[in-house]
Design an enzyme around this catalytic site. Structure first.
Site, PDB file in Angstrom:
ATOM      1  CG  ASN A 141      -2.260   0.664   0.943  1.00 37.00           C
ATOM      2  OD1 ASN A 141      -2.303   1.702   0.281  1.00 37.00           O
ATOM      3  ND2 ASN A 141      -3.333   0.097   1.452  1.00 37.00           N
ATOM      4  CG  HIS A 170      24.023   2.904  10.183  1.00 40.63           C
ATOM      5  ND1 HIS A 170      24.633   3.301   9.023  1.00 40.63           N
ATOM      6  CD2 HIS A 170      22.691   2.959   9.931  1.00 40.63           C
ATOM      7  CE1 HIS A 170      23.716   3.596   8.122  1.00 40.63           C
ATOM      8  NE2 HIS A 170      22.524   3.392   8.655  1.00 40.63           N
ATOM      9  N   GLY A 193      -0.209  -1.358   9.239  1.00 39.01           N
ATOM     10  CA  GLY A 193       0.241  -0.005   8.912  1.00 39.01           C
ATOM     11  C   GLY A 193       1.277   0.557   9.872  1.00 39.01           C
ATOM     12  CB  THR A 207      13.542  -5.747  17.619  1.00 36.63           C
ATOM     13  OG1 THR A 207      12.883  -6.410  18.707  1.00 36.63           O
ATOM     14  CG2 THR A 207      13.103  -4.288  17.556  1.00 36.63           C
ATOM     15  CE  LYS A 208      15.128  -9.737  21.181  1.00 41.03           C
ATOM     16  NZ  LYS A 208      15.089  -9.938  22.570  1.00 41.03           N
TER      17      LYS A 208
END
Length: 186
Positions: free
Chosen positions: A84, A114, A140, A163-164
């Site tokens: 979307n 980084h 969303g 994150t996992k």
């Protein structure tokens, strides 16, 4: 000796402002301008742009502009994938998307990462692949971080930060995203 692109694709520390990488990102930006500004609707010309931008994605890929990515060629999507509006894929490394995957507005997928050291961060970065299984729905404004694998049949709730890894057939929500229940179980 490896090129900076080869280092990038292997997940090693690399110099992102290498001439070849800058040229490839510039090419992608020119194609994205055509998709996001000139065409703006999915039609035959838009599909031709997508085939050039994302040659490793299935032809049954639908994108609602605007859409943004770094290179495009690192996005490997299956059949019947829908993005979307306002989705971003930072594809400095391979992003694998299965079949029948739907991305709600504003989803971001990041492979770029980084160094934590501020001095190193000024000049170099690295990447970790992202994989999303078949039959997933990403809500969303969700963010999928570098190195994450989302299993088949998952739903990621709106606004989640993944994150996992998320195991298959899971509903995960929150920041950071946590599995709150299994799906398709009686």
């Amino acid at each position: 000796m490896m090129t900076e692109k080869e280092k990038m694709l292997l997940g090693e520390i690399y110099f992102a402002n290498d001439k070849q990488l800058v040229e490839e990102r510039t090419k992608a930006k020119k194609l994205l301008h055509k998709l996001n500004v000139t065409e703006y609707l999915m039609n035959g010309r838009s599909r031709a742009i997508l085939r050039e931008l994302m040659p490793n994605s299935h032809k049954r890929l639908y994108i609602e502009p605007p859409f943004h990515c770094d290179y495009g060629y690192n996005i490997h999507s299956g059949e019947n994938v829908y993005f979307n509006v306002n989705c971003v894929v930072l594809d400095t490394m391979k992003v694998t998307i299965g079949n029948n995957v739907f991305f709600a507005p504003g989803v971001h997928i990041y492979t770029a990462t980084h160094p934590l050291n501020a001095i190193e961060r000024r000049t170099v970065e690295s990447s970790k692949p992202v994989s999303i299984g078949d039959d997933c729905w990403i809500g969303g404004n969700s963010v999928i971080c570098p190195g994450v694998t989302i299993g088949n049949g998952c739903v990621i709730g709106a606004g989640s930060v993944v994150t996992k890894d998320i195991p298959e057939n899971s509903l995960a929500v929150g920041n950071p995203a946590k599995v709150i229940r299994k799906l398709n179980e009686e």
